[in-house]
Design an enzyme around this catalytic site. Structure first.
Site, PDB file in Angstrom:
ATOM      1  N   ARG A   1      -9.129   0.249   4.200  1.00  0.00           N
ATOM      2  CA  ARG A   1      -8.211   1.218   3.578  1.00  0.00           C
ATOM      3  C   ARG A   1      -6.841   0.588   3.324  1.00  0.00           C
ATOM      4  O   ARG A   1      -6.185   0.887   2.339  1.00  0.00           O
ATOM      5  CB  ARG A   1      -7.993   2.427   4.511  1.00  0.00           C
ATOM      6  CG  ARG A   1      -9.093   3.439   4.495  1.00  0.00           C
ATOM      7  CD  ARG A   1      -8.679   4.652   5.310  1.00  0.00           C
ATOM      8  NE  ARG A   1      -7.444   5.213   4.776  1.00  0.00           N
ATOM      9  CZ  ARG A   1      -6.632   6.037   5.431  1.00  0.00           C
ATOM     10  NH1 ARG A   1      -6.916   6.414   6.652  1.00  0.00           N
ATOM     11  NH2 ARG A   1      -5.539   6.495   4.866  1.00  0.00           N
TER      12      ARG A   1
ATOM     13  N   CYS B   1      -5.390   8.700   9.101  1.00  0.00           N
ATOM     14  CA  CYS B   1      -5.604   8.055  10.398  1.00  0.00           C
ATOM     15  C   CYS B   1      -5.454   9.048  11.546  1.00  0.00           C
ATOM     16  O   CYS B   1      -4.768  10.049  11.420  1.00  0.00           O
ATOM     17  CB  CYS B   1      -4.567   6.960  10.588  1.00  0.00           C
ATOM     18  SG  CYS B   1      -4.749   5.607   9.443  1.00  0.00           S
TER      19      CYS B   1
ATOM     20  N   ARG C   1      -4.361  10.933   3.708  1.00  0.00           N
ATOM     21  CA  ARG C   1      -3.230  11.847   3.821  1.00  0.00           C
ATOM     22  C   ARG C   1      -2.253  11.738   2.643  1.00  0.00           C
ATOM     23  O   ARG C   1      -1.648  12.735   2.227  1.00  0.00           O
ATOM     24  CB  ARG C   1      -2.510  11.527   5.133  1.00  0.00           C
ATOM     25  CG  ARG C   1      -1.303  12.322   5.388  1.00  0.00           C
ATOM     26  CD  ARG C   1      -0.620  11.869   6.662  1.00  0.00           C
ATOM     27  NE  ARG C   1       0.747  12.360   6.685  1.00  0.00           N
ATOM     28  CZ  ARG C   1       1.082  13.587   7.034  1.00  0.00           C
ATOM     29  NH1 ARG C   1       0.160  14.448   7.410  1.00  0.00           N
ATOM     30  NH2 ARG C   1       2.337  13.974   7.001  1.00  0.00           N
TER      31      ARG C   1
ATOM     32  N   ARG D   1       0.250  15.063  12.582  1.00  0.00           N
ATOM     33  CA  ARG D   1       0.777  14.785  11.251  1.00  0.00           C
ATOM     34  C   ARG D   1       0.757  15.996  10.314  1.00  0.00           C
ATOM     35  O   ARG D   1       0.047  16.012   9.301  1.00  0.00           O
ATOM     36  CB  ARG D   1       0.028  13.609  10.629  1.00  0.00           C
ATOM     37  CG  ARG D   1       0.089  12.374  11.486  1.00  0.00           C
ATOM     38  CD  ARG D   1      -0.558  11.193  10.838  1.00  0.00           C
ATOM     39  NE  ARG D   1       0.276  10.604   9.809  1.00  0.00           N
ATOM     40  CZ  ARG D   1      -0.087   9.579   9.063  1.00  0.00           C
ATOM     41  NH1 ARG D   1      -1.257   9.032   9.235  1.00  0.00           N
ATOM     42  NH2 ARG D   1       0.723   9.087   8.141  1.00  0.00           N
TER      43      ARG D   1
ATOM     44  N   ASP E   1       4.502   0.999  11.793  1.00  0.00           N
ATOM     45  CA  ASP E   1       3.264   0.381  11.300  1.00  0.00           C
ATOM     46  C   ASP E   1       3.084  -1.054  11.803  1.00  0.00           C
ATOM     47  O   ASP E   1       2.021  -1.647  11.601  1.00  0.00           O
ATOM     48  CB  ASP E   1       3.228   0.413   9.765  1.00  0.00           C
ATOM     49  CG  ASP E   1       2.946   1.818   9.244  1.00  0.00           C
ATOM     50  OD1 ASP E   1       2.597   2.700  10.046  1.00  0.00           O
ATOM     51  OD2 ASP E   1       3.068   2.034   8.021  1.00  0.00           O
TER      52      ASP E   1
ATOM     53  N   LYS F   1       0.831  -1.216   0.000  1.00  0.00           N
ATOM     54  CA  LYS F   1       0.000   0.000   0.000  1.00  0.00           C
ATOM     55  C   LYS F   1       0.859   1.257   0.000  1.00  0.00           C
ATOM     56  O   LYS F   1       0.637   2.178  -0.770  1.00  0.00           O
ATOM     57  CB  LYS F   1      -0.919   0.007   1.226  1.00  0.00           C
ATOM     58  CG  LYS F   1      -1.677   1.307   1.408  1.00  0.00           C
ATOM     59  CD  LYS F   1      -2.432   1.371   2.711  1.00  0.00           C
ATOM     60  CE  LYS F   1      -1.671   1.993   3.836  1.00  0.00           C
ATOM     61  NZ  LYS F   1      -1.595   3.463   3.851  1.00  0.00           N
ATOM     62  N   ASN F   2       1.855   1.301   0.879  1.00  0.00           N
ATOM     63  CA  ASN F   2       2.633   2.529   1.020  1.00  0.00           C
ATOM     64  C   ASN F   2       3.543   2.801  -0.174  1.00  0.00           C
ATOM     65  O   ASN F   2       3.984   3.920  -0.365  1.00  0.00           O
ATOM     66  CB  ASN F   2       3.458   2.500   2.311  1.00  0.00           C
ATOM     67  CG  ASN F   2       2.587   2.729   3.534  1.00  0.00           C
ATOM     68  OD1 ASN F   2       1.392   3.000   3.418  1.00  0.00           O
ATOM     69  ND2 ASN F   2       3.173   2.615   4.710  1.00  0.00           N
TER      70      ASN F   2
HETATM   71  C1  UD1 Z   1       4.354   7.036   5.796  1.00  0.00           C
HETATM   72  C2  UD1 Z   1       3.444   5.818   5.705  1.00  0.00           C
HETATM   73  C3  UD1 Z   1       2.904   5.454   7.073  1.00  0.00           C
HETATM   74  C4  UD1 Z   1       4.040   5.260   8.055  1.00  0.00           C
HETATM   75  C5  UD1 Z   1       4.977   6.460   8.040  1.00  0.00           C
HETATM   76  C6  UD1 Z   1       6.209   6.263   8.900  1.00  0.00           C
HETATM   77  C7  UD1 Z   1       2.518   6.085   3.475  1.00  0.00           C
HETATM   78  C8  UD1 Z   1       1.305   6.312   2.647  1.00  0.00           C
HETATM   79  N1  UD1 Z   1       2.335   6.137   4.795  1.00  0.00           N
HETATM   80  O1  UD1 Z   1       3.550   8.119   6.265  1.00  0.00           O
HETATM   81  O2  UD1 Z   1       2.151   4.239   6.955  1.00  0.00           O
HETATM   82  O3  UD1 Z   1       3.510   5.113   9.354  1.00  0.00           O
HETATM   83  O4  UD1 Z   1       5.418   6.744   6.714  1.00  0.00           O
HETATM   84  O5  UD1 Z   1       6.901   5.127   8.490  1.00  0.00           O
HETATM   85  O6  UD1 Z   1       3.586   5.800   2.978  1.00  0.00           O
HETATM   86  N2  UD1 Z   1       6.017  14.893  10.083  1.00  0.00           N
HETATM   87  C9  UD1 Z   1       6.068  16.247  10.357  1.00  0.00           C
HETATM   88  N3  UD1 Z   1       6.002  17.106   9.315  1.00  0.00           N
HETATM   89  C10 UD1 Z   1       5.924  16.700   8.016  1.00  0.00           C
HETATM   90  C11 UD1 Z   1       5.891  15.327   7.749  1.00  0.00           C
HETATM   91  C12 UD1 Z   1       5.935  14.438   8.800  1.00  0.00           C
HETATM   92  O7  UD1 Z   1       6.158  16.652  11.508  1.00  0.00           O
HETATM   93  O8  UD1 Z   1       5.877  17.531   7.114  1.00  0.00           O
HETATM   94  C13 UD1 Z   1       6.051  13.922  11.192  1.00  0.00           C
HETATM   95  C14 UD1 Z   1       4.754  13.120  11.251  1.00  0.00           C
HETATM   96  O9  UD1 Z   1       3.770  13.809  11.961  1.00  0.00           O
HETATM   97  C15 UD1 Z   1       5.211  11.847  11.946  1.00  0.00           C
HETATM   98  C16 UD1 Z   1       6.661  11.690  11.441  1.00  0.00           C
HETATM   99  O10 UD1 Z   1       7.062  12.958  10.948  1.00  0.00           O
HETATM  100  O11 UD1 Z   1       5.224  12.043  13.329  1.00  0.00           O
HETATM  101  C17 UD1 Z   1       6.820  10.656  10.338  1.00  0.00           C
HETATM  102  O12 UD1 Z   1       5.964  10.993   9.262  1.00  0.00           O
HETATM  103  P1  UD1 Z   1       6.278  10.558   7.762  1.00  0.00           P
HETATM  104  O13 UD1 Z   1       7.533   9.752   7.736  1.00  0.00           O
HETATM  105  O14 UD1 Z   1       6.202  11.768   6.913  1.00  0.00           O
HETATM  106  O15 UD1 Z   1       5.064   9.603   7.467  1.00  0.00           O
HETATM  107  P2  UD1 Z   1       4.100   9.613   6.210  1.00  0.00           P
HETATM  108  O16 UD1 Z   1       4.881   9.810   4.964  1.00  0.00           O
HETATM  109  O17 UD1 Z   1       2.938  10.475   6.461  1.00  0.00           O
END
Ligand code: UD1
Length: 438
Positions: free
Chosen positions: A402, A120, A96, A125, A310, A24-25
Site C-alpha cells: 500500500r 491501517c 482512509r 482515527r 510515520d 504517497k501522502n
Molecule cells: C496523515 C497521513 C498519515 C500520517 C498522519 C499524521 C495521509 C494519507 N496520511 O493521516 O500517514 O500518519 O497524517 O502525520 O496523508 N483525528 C481525529 N479526528 C479527525 C482527524 C484526525 O481525532 O477528524 C486524529 C487521528 O485519529 C490521529 C490524529 O488526529 O490521532 C492525526 O490524524 P491526521 O493528522 O488527521 O492524520 P491523517 O490525515 O489521517
C-alpha cells in the site's frame, strides 16, 4: 492457499545511491484535488503503490477517466464527466485517504456520500474534525444505511479552528474552501510538506491561498479552477526509511532527491545516535554514514516539523540495537506500537506503557516469522530483518504494498536481499480507456 510474504536475509552494510519515489501522502490528496477542476490534468512522479491504484479506482467510480503510465510514473486524468458522487464503501474501508474526496465533491457539486473510512489499524482515527468543519461551512449530513450523505446549496466561508492540526482535515477544508466565495481561515492548520504540495497544485489551478504565521491558512474563494500539470514532491518518509536501513546495517547511503529540510528533527536524532549526516544548504541530497556503535536516543512524535509519527516504527527498529535505553512517546496516534511485539519476537527488548515505549538495546536480532500490522510497521520489520540472523519472513504484506513503490528493489540496489513473494499480486486496470498496464 499461497500466502504472500516478504523474505529478508541478513545483509552486509548497505552502500550506494538511491532515488526516492513520489510521496504517497501527497499524491493521494493531490489526486482528489483534481475533482475540483473540469478537464485534463497530468500528475508526474506518481508511485505505483496499492494506495495509488485504490485512489485510481475511487476516481474512476466517480466518472473520472484515468490513465496511469507506470513506466514513466505519469498519471493522466480527465475530470470532465464526473457523474457519481458516492465514495465507494469497499474502497473507503481499504483506504482512509478516500475521505479526501469529500471536500472537493461538496465544493464542486454540493453533494457527496461516503461510508466510514478504513486504513491501517493504528487507533480509532475518527473524521470528526472534517465533518464538524464542513457543518460549520453549511453542509448538512444525514445517514443512509452505511453511508453518510452530505448536501449543501452553497458553502459558506468561515473562520475555522482545528483543535488539533489534523493533516487530512486541513487538506479537506482547504480544498473545499478554494471554491467557496469569501475568505475561509483555518487556525491551527497542519503544515506538513505534503499539505504545502497540495497548496502548490491548488495555486497552479488558480486558487488564492496564503499561509500566515504561526499556523494559519487563508483561502479566498474563486469561481472555478483549471486543470494542471504537476510534479509531486518526493517521499520524505521513504527517505527516512532508507536512511534507517543504511544506519542499522552500518552502511553509507546517498539519496540525491531527498529534501533535508523536511526531516530536520529526524536527522538530528540520527546524529544523536552517532551517525554522520551530510547535507548542503538549499540543495537536495542527504548522505548518511553509519556509526558502528549506535547510541540510544529519546524522542516524541509530533505534527510537522516535529519527529514524524510515520518514522516512529522504523526508528524503533534501529533503536532496538542501539546501546542504552531509548524512550519513545507516540503523541499522534493512541495505538501505534503494534510493531513492538513483532520486534520483541525477533529478540528486541521493548516495553510498552500507554503511549510510551522503552527500548533497551540488545546485541542482536533473530530472523523469524512476523506480522506487519500497518504500513510503517511493515517497513520497520524489513529494516530489522536486514540485520537479524538468518531469514525474516514478514506476513500481511499488503500494508507494505500500500505504502511503497518497489522499496524492496531500492534496498536491493544498495546491497540488501529482500524478496517480495508474488509481487505485484493483482494486475490492475489502470486505464479508463480499456488498456491493462502493469
Ligand atoms: C496523515 C497521513 C498519515 C500520517 C498522519 C499524521 C495521509 C494519507 N496520511 O493521516 O500517514 O500518519 O497524517 O502525520 O496523508 N483525528 C481525529 N479526528 C479527525 C482527524 C484526525 O481525532 O477528524 C486524529 C487521528 O485519529 C490521529 C490524529 O488526529 O490521532 C492525526 O490524524 P491526521 O493528522 O488527521 O492524520 P491523517 O490525515 O489521517
Amino acid at each position: 492457499m499461497f500466502e504472500e510474504s516478504i523474505l529478508v536475509e541478513k545483509s552486509l552494510p548497505l552502500n550506494g545511491e538511491v532515488n526516492l519515489s513520489g510521496a504517497k501522502n501527497a499524491v493521494l490528496v493531490i489526486m482528489t484535488s483534481l475533482l475540483l477542476t473540469s478537464g485534463k490534468s497530468i500528475l508526474r512522479n506518481i508511485p505505483a503503490s496499492e494506495d495509488v491504484f485504490c485512489m485510481i479506482e475511487l476516481l474512476q467510480k466517480l466518472g473520472v477517466e484515468v490513465n496511469f503510465d507506470i513506466i514513466n510514473k505519469t498519471l493522466y486524468a480527465d475530470t470532465s464527466h464526473i457523474n457519481n458522487f458516492k465514495i465507494d464503501s469497499t474502497i473507503m474501508k481499504r483506504m482512509r485517504a478516500s475521505v479526501l474526496a469529500l471536500g472537493p465533491l461538496l465544493a464542486r457539486f454540493g453533494y457527496a456520500s461516503l461510508a466510514m473510512p478504513g486504513g491501517c489499524s493504528i487507533g480509532t482515527r475518527p473524521i470528526n474534525f472534517h465533518l464538524t468543519n464542513f457543518k460549520k461551512m453549511g453542509v448538512e449530513f444525514s445517514q443512509d444505511g452505511e453511508y453518510l450523505v452530505g448536501k449543501v446549496n452553497k458553502l459558506n466561508a468561515k473562520k475555522l479552528i482545528l483543535e488539533y492540526p489534523s493533516v487530512g482535515a486541513t487538506e479537506n477544508i482547504v480544498m473545499a474552501a478554494t471554491l467557496t466565495m469569501g475568505k475561509t481561515t483555518i487556525i491551527n492548520a497542519a503544515l506538513e510538506p505534503e499539505v504545502l504540495d497540495l497548496i502548490d497544485i491548488l495555486k497552479k489551478m488558480g486558487a488564492n491561498i496564503s499561509i500566515l504565521a504561526p499556523a494559519t491558512i487563508e483561502i479566498e474563494g474563486v469561481q472555478t479552477l483549471s486543470p494542471v500539470d504537476h510534479f509531486v514532491m518526493c517521499d520524505r518518509l521513504e527517505a527516512g526509511s532508507l536512511l534507517l536501513a543504511a544506519a542499522i546495517s552500518g552502511g553509507d547511503i546517498y539519496i540525491p532527491n531527498a529534501q533535508a529540510n523536511y526531516l530536520d528533527v529526524f536527522l538530528l536524532k540520527l546524529e544523536d545516535m552517532g551517525h554522520t549526516i551530510i547535507t548542503q544548504e538549499n540543495i537536495p541530497g542527504i548522505r548518511l554514514i553509519a556509526t558502528n556503535k549506535p547510541q540510544a536516543v529519546s524522542f516524541k512524535t509530533m505534527p510537522y516539523p516535529g519527529f514524524p509519527t510515520d518514522l516512529q516504527a522504523p526508528m524503533m527498529a534501529a533503536l532496538a540495537l542501539a546501546e542504552g535505553v531509548s524512550e519513545i512517546e507516540e503523541t499522534v496516534y493512541e495505538n501505534r506500537f503494534l510493531h513492538a511485539a513483532e520486534l520483541n519476537k525477533m529478540g528486541a527488548n521493548i516495553q510498552i506503557n500507554g503511549t510510551k515505549a522503552l527500548v533497551t538495546g540488545v546485541k542482536e536480532l533473530n530472523g523469524m516469522s512476523v506480522n506487519a500490522t500497518d504500513i510503517r510497521a511493515s517497513c520497520a520489520l524489513v529494516i530489522a530483518g536486514l540485520v537479524a540472523s538468518g531469514q525474516t519472513t514478514i506476513k500481511n504484506i499488503h500494508h507494505f504494498k500500500r505504502g511503497y513503490d518497489e522499496l524492496d528493489k531500492k534496498l536491493n540496489s544498495v546491497g540488501a536481499k529482500v524478496t517480495v513473494n508474488n509481487y505485484p499480486s493483482i494486475p490492475h486496470v489502470v486505464s479508463s480507456y480499456g488498456q491493462k498496464e502493469i
